[in-house]
Design a protein around this motif. Structure first.
Motif, PDB file in Angstrom:
ATOM      1  N   THR A 138      10.209  17.088  30.026  1.00 25.17           N
ATOM      2  CA  THR A 138       9.768  16.453  28.791  1.00 25.17           C
ATOM      3  C   THR A 138       8.526  15.601  28.979  1.00 25.17           C
ATOM      4  OG1 THR A 138      12.067  16.393  28.019  1.00 25.17           O
ATOM      5  CG2 THR A 138      10.497  14.957  26.888  1.00 25.17           C
ATOM      6  N   PHE A 139       8.490  14.817  30.058  1.00 25.33           N
ATOM      7  CA  PHE A 139       7.425  13.821  30.203  1.00 25.33           C
ATOM      8  C   PHE A 139       6.435  14.112  31.336  1.00 25.33           C
ATOM      9  CE2 PHE A 139      10.966  11.382  28.238  1.00 25.33           C
ATOM     10  CZ  PHE A 139      10.329  11.091  27.041  1.00 25.33           C
ATOM     11  N   LEU A 140       6.632  15.233  32.056  1.00 23.05           N
ATOM     12  CA  LEU A 140       5.665  15.628  33.093  1.00 23.05           C
ATOM     13  C   LEU A 140       5.074  17.005  32.812  1.00 23.05           C
ATOM     14  CD1 LEU A 140       7.381  14.373  36.392  1.00 23.05           C
ATOM     15  CD2 LEU A 140       5.465  13.336  35.153  1.00 23.05           C
ATOM     16  N   LEU A 141       5.952  18.018  32.698  1.00 17.11           N
ATOM     17  CA  LEU A 141       5.462  19.378  32.507  1.00 17.11           C
ATOM     18  C   LEU A 141       4.834  19.576  31.139  1.00 17.11           C
ATOM     19  CD1 LEU A 141       5.098  22.188  33.574  1.00 17.11           C
ATOM     20  CD2 LEU A 141       7.454  22.726  32.883  1.00 17.11           C
ATOM     21  N   PHE A 142       5.493  19.109  30.091  1.00 20.39           N
ATOM     22  CA  PHE A 142       4.928  19.221  28.742  1.00 20.39           C
ATOM     23  C   PHE A 142       3.547  18.567  28.668  1.00 20.39           C
ATOM     24  CE2 PHE A 142       8.595  20.667  26.040  1.00 20.39           C
ATOM     25  CZ  PHE A 142       7.862  21.437  25.167  1.00 20.39           C
ATOM     26  N   PRO A 143       3.388  17.300  29.091  1.00 18.88           N
ATOM     27  CA  PRO A 143       2.051  16.693  29.055  1.00 18.88           C
ATOM     28  C   PRO A 143       1.023  17.456  29.886  1.00 18.88           C
ATOM     29  CG  PRO A 143       3.709  14.994  29.301  1.00 18.88           C
ATOM     30  CD  PRO A 143       4.418  16.307  29.463  1.00 18.88           C
ATOM     31  N   ALA A 144       1.435  18.013  31.037  1.00 16.02           N
ATOM     32  CA  ALA A 144       0.502  18.777  31.864  1.00 16.02           C
ATOM     33  C   ALA A 144      -0.016  19.999  31.106  1.00 16.02           C
ATOM     34  CB  ALA A 144       1.170  19.205  33.164  1.00 16.02           C
ATOM     35  N   LEU A 145       0.880  20.693  30.397  1.00 14.54           N
ATOM     36  CA  LEU A 145       0.462  21.843  29.600  1.00 14.54           C
ATOM     37  C   LEU A 145      -0.424  21.406  28.436  1.00 14.54           C
ATOM     38  CD1 LEU A 145       3.814  23.856  29.504  1.00 14.54           C
ATOM     39  CD2 LEU A 145       1.768  24.363  30.845  1.00 14.54           C
TER      40      LEU A 145
ATOM     41  N   LEU B  51       4.076  14.686  24.279  1.00 14.75           N
ATOM     42  CA  LEU B  51       4.507  13.393  24.805  1.00 14.75           C
ATOM     43  C   LEU B  51       5.778  12.877  24.141  1.00 14.75           C
ATOM     44  CD1 LEU B  51       1.007  11.612  24.806  1.00 14.75           C
ATOM     45  CD2 LEU B  51       1.976  13.140  26.529  1.00 14.75           C
ATOM     46  N   VAL B  52       6.225  13.536  23.089  1.00 15.47           N
ATOM     47  CA  VAL B  52       7.380  13.087  22.311  1.00 15.47           C
ATOM     48  C   VAL B  52       8.667  13.391  23.066  1.00 15.47           C
ATOM     49  CG1 VAL B  52       8.657  13.566  20.170  1.00 15.47           C
ATOM     50  CG2 VAL B  52       6.175  13.303  20.114  1.00 15.47           C
ATOM     51  N   PRO B  53       9.714  12.567  22.942  1.00 18.71           N
ATOM     52  CA  PRO B  53      10.983  12.846  23.634  1.00 18.71           C
ATOM     53  C   PRO B  53      11.684  14.084  23.101  1.00 18.71           C
ATOM     54  CG  PRO B  53      11.199  10.962  22.161  1.00 18.71           C
ATOM     55  CD  PRO B  53       9.743  11.278  22.223  1.00 18.71           C
TER      56      PRO B  53
ATOM     57  N   VAL C  43       6.501  29.305  27.297  1.00 17.47           N
ATOM     58  CA  VAL C  43       6.367  28.862  28.684  1.00 17.47           C
ATOM     59  C   VAL C  43       7.487  27.891  29.047  1.00 17.47           C
ATOM     60  CG1 VAL C  43       4.936  27.511  30.275  1.00 17.47           C
ATOM     61  CG2 VAL C  43       3.887  29.260  28.821  1.00 17.47           C
ATOM     62  N   MET C  44       7.762  26.941  28.170  1.00 18.58           N
ATOM     63  CA  MET C  44       8.802  25.953  28.473  1.00 18.58           C
ATOM     64  C   MET C  44      10.190  26.582  28.526  1.00 18.58           C
ATOM     65  SD  MET C  44       7.366  23.178  29.198  1.00 18.58           S
ATOM     66  CE  MET C  44       8.938  22.338  29.387  1.00 18.58           C
ATOM     67  N   LEU C  45      10.475  27.546  27.647  1.00 16.93           N
ATOM     68  CA  LEU C  45      11.769  28.217  27.681  1.00 16.93           C
ATOM     69  C   LEU C  45      11.948  28.994  28.983  1.00 16.93           C
ATOM     70  CD1 LEU C  45      12.038  29.512  23.999  1.00 16.93           C
ATOM     71  CD2 LEU C  45      13.465  27.754  25.068  1.00 16.93           C
ATOM     72  N   LEU C  46      10.893  29.652  29.441  1.00 18.24           N
ATOM     73  CA  LEU C  46      10.968  30.407  30.693  1.00 18.24           C
ATOM     74  C   LEU C  46      11.095  29.483  31.902  1.00 18.24           C
ATOM     75  CD1 LEU C  46       8.273  33.156  29.989  1.00 18.24           C
ATOM     76  CD2 LEU C  46      10.747  33.480  30.125  1.00 18.24           C
ATOM     77  N   VAL C  47      10.293  28.429  31.925  1.00 18.26           N
ATOM     78  CA  VAL C  47      10.306  27.518  33.070  1.00 18.26           C
ATOM     79  C   VAL C  47      11.651  26.802  33.178  1.00 18.26           C
ATOM     80  CG1 VAL C  47       9.319  25.387  33.997  1.00 18.26           C
ATOM     81  CG2 VAL C  47       7.813  27.200  33.159  1.00 18.26           C
ATOM     82  N   THR C  48      12.183  26.323  32.046  1.00 20.89           N
ATOM     83  CA  THR C  48      13.452  25.599  32.100  1.00 20.89           C
ATOM     84  C   THR C  48      14.603  26.500  32.510  1.00 20.89           C
ATOM     85  OG1 THR C  48      13.648  25.951  29.701  1.00 20.89           O
ATOM     86  CG2 THR C  48      12.817  23.810  30.434  1.00 20.89           C
ATOM     87  N   TRP C  49      14.552  27.783  32.143  1.00 28.59           N
ATOM     88  CA  TRP C  49      15.645  28.695  32.491  1.00 28.59           C
ATOM     89  C   TRP C  49      15.564  29.138  33.950  1.00 28.59           C
ATOM     90  CZ3 TRP C  49      20.246  29.804  30.882  1.00 28.59           C
ATOM     91  CH2 TRP C  49      20.878  30.982  31.289  1.00 28.59           C
ATOM     92  N   TYR C  50      14.431  29.700  34.343  1.00 28.26           N
ATOM     93  CA  TYR C  50      14.312  30.220  35.704  1.00 28.26           C
ATOM     94  C   TYR C  50      14.073  29.101  36.723  1.00 28.26           C
ATOM     95  CZ  TYR C  50      14.170  34.785  33.528  1.00 28.26           C
ATOM     96  OH  TYR C  50      14.497  35.915  32.803  1.00 28.26           O
ATOM     97  N   GLY C  51      13.393  28.033  36.300  1.00 29.18           N
ATOM     98  CA  GLY C  51      13.211  26.903  37.200  1.00 29.18           C
ATOM     99  C   GLY C  51      14.530  26.230  37.532  1.00 29.18           C
TER     100      GLY C  51
ATOM    101  N   GLN D 298      17.684  24.167  29.458  1.00 24.87           N
ATOM    102  CA  GLN D 298      16.740  24.949  28.658  1.00 24.87           C
ATOM    103  C   GLN D 298      16.601  24.381  27.250  1.00 24.87           C
ATOM    104  OE1 GLN D 298      17.713  29.090  27.464  1.00 24.87           O
ATOM    105  NE2 GLN D 298      15.672  29.610  28.254  1.00 24.87           N
ATOM    106  N   PHE D 299      17.707  24.066  26.605  1.00 21.13           N
ATOM    107  CA  PHE D 299      17.627  23.609  25.220  1.00 21.13           C
ATOM    108  C   PHE D 299      17.199  22.149  25.107  1.00 21.13           C
ATOM    109  CE2 PHE D 299      20.639  27.237  24.426  1.00 21.13           C
ATOM    110  CZ  PHE D 299      19.726  27.983  23.694  1.00 21.13           C
ATOM    111  N   ALA D 300      17.569  21.323  26.075  1.00 20.65           N
ATOM    112  CA  ALA D 300      17.155  19.917  26.020  1.00 20.65           C
ATOM    113  C   ALA D 300      15.745  19.719  26.562  1.00 20.65           C
ATOM    114  CB  ALA D 300      18.139  19.050  26.809  1.00 20.65           C
ATOM    115  N   GLY D 301      15.311  20.587  27.479  1.00 20.60           N
ATOM    116  CA  GLY D 301      14.016  20.391  28.116  1.00 20.60           C
ATOM    117  C   GLY D 301      12.858  21.109  27.463  1.00 20.60           C
ATOM    118  N   SER D 302      13.137  21.954  26.465  1.00 18.51           N
ATOM    119  CA  SER D 302      12.069  22.742  25.852  1.00 18.51           C
ATOM    120  C   SER D 302      11.751  22.317  24.424  1.00 18.51           C
ATOM    121  CB  SER D 302      12.460  24.230  25.837  1.00 18.51           C
ATOM    122  OG  SER D 302      13.602  24.443  25.011  1.00 18.51           O
TER     123      SER D 302
END
Length: 350
Positions: free
Chosen positions: A80-87, A112-114, A247-255, A270-274
């Protein structure tokens, strides 16, 4: 091969319809002069009330109990607060050829939003994931966002917010953090009342957010900011947000799988992090962006509806997955009958 089936209906959140109607009203009848002053004061009071209720409803004991699954929560917070802002920062390359600077500021702000709470719980439950983890992860994200979102906005957006300054940070503290802490301190006495009148207070939540939307978009109409937005730019924005969500759905699932999490935990991650919270983001944008808030919240509103439609279909697909090899019931099976879509933003935001 089985052909993928579309969901029986594409979910359109009724509250999104109310938001769109509010935007239409602001476009036709924006508040001006004395009415604008009154609306601005009412909006300030509504935002403070909203965060007071957030604080009064958050169970400190439940939050502390959820800390036992700290690896999962840290993973969601990192998304939420690292990968999302980086993208979001990477999307800076699209300015000015594809996105205007104001639209990009709104896109970066949404990064940047929660995270959300209610829809994350509902989708995790439908997919037979770890529902308690989704509850705690969403709560921690919302709580952290009260502090991290303004700080990240100040660091990454700077003067590009149109109004961010030390004075804006003070407004965040006064309008958001202090009411939240006051609600936490009074929860012992008002928590029972809020629980008994949960449905009524839900209308207070939604009404407060509608007022914020009306004030933000009305100010944009009155200042002529919407003349700077074209339909092709909006189309590009939607494509960019679709890529961001994918991208976030894929990263949260496979990551999450690479990190060693089981299926139930991966679903919660996946659902909370994307996803991003519309209810938490709108009040913050009204304080951070000032007169530019109308354009700043547009990417968030579009992303909100997009995430609901995509995640609803994905949750139904996950629900058809086979159980673990040992045949054990997966966490969340007992509550998998939850309605596929929340009907309105949860107190902590969706």
């Amino acid at each position: 091969m089985r052909r993928p089936r579309l969901p029986a209906r594409l979910p359109l959140d009724p509250y999104v319809l109310a938001l769109l109607a509010t935007v239409g009203l602001a476009a036709l009848l924006p508040a001006r002069g004395t009415a604008a002053t009154v609306t601005d004061g009412a909006q300030t009071a509504a935002v403070a009330l909203l965060f007071f209720l957030y604080g009064a409803r958050l169970s400190t004991r439940e939050a502390l109990d959820g800390l036992r699954h700290w690896r999962l929560h840290l993973t969601v917070l990192a998304c939420t607060f690292l990968l999302f802002p980086a993208l979001g920062l990477a999307a800076r390359a699209l300015v000015p050829t594809l996105l205007t600077q104001p639209l990009y500021n709104g896109l970066l702000f949404l990064c940047l939003v929660p995270s959300t709470i209610q829809s994350s719980i509902a989708f995790t439950s439908i997919a037979r994931g770890n529902v308690p983890a989704a509850i705690c992860a969403g709560s921690f994200s919302s709580l952290a966002g009260i502090v991290l979102t303004p700080l990240l906005a100040g660091a990454l957006l700077g003067g590009g917010t149109g109004g961010f300054s030390p004075d804006s940070l003070l407004k965040i503290v006064v309008q958001l953090l202090l009411p939240f802490l006051l609600g936490q301190s009074l929860r012992r006495w008002v928590g029972g009342f809020l629980t008994r009148h949960k449905k009524l207070l839900g209308y207070v939540d939604r009404g407060s957010i509608l007022l914020v939307v009306y004030a933000a978009f009305g100010a944009g109409v009155a200042s002529g900011v919407w003349h700077r937005v074209s339909l092709p730019r909006l189309g590009v924005l939607m494509v960019v947000e679709a890529v961001l969500l994918a991208v976030m759905l894929l990263v949260t699932w496979y990551g999450a799988a690479r990190l060693g999490f089981g299926r139930a935990d991966r679903i919660a991650i996946q659902f909370a992090g994307s996803k991003k919270s519309l209810a938490a983001g709108l009040p913050m944008a009204s304080v951070l962006f000032g007169a530019q808030a109308s354009l700043a919240v547009l990417p968030l509103m579009l992303f909100h509806q997009m995430q609901l439609m995509v995640c609803a279909a994905l949750a139904r697909r996950r629900a058809r997955d086979p159980q673990d090899p040992d045949g054990a019931q997966l966490p969340g099976d007992r509550v998998a009958e939850v309605s596929p879509l929340p009907q309105h933003p949860a107190p902590h935001g969706r």
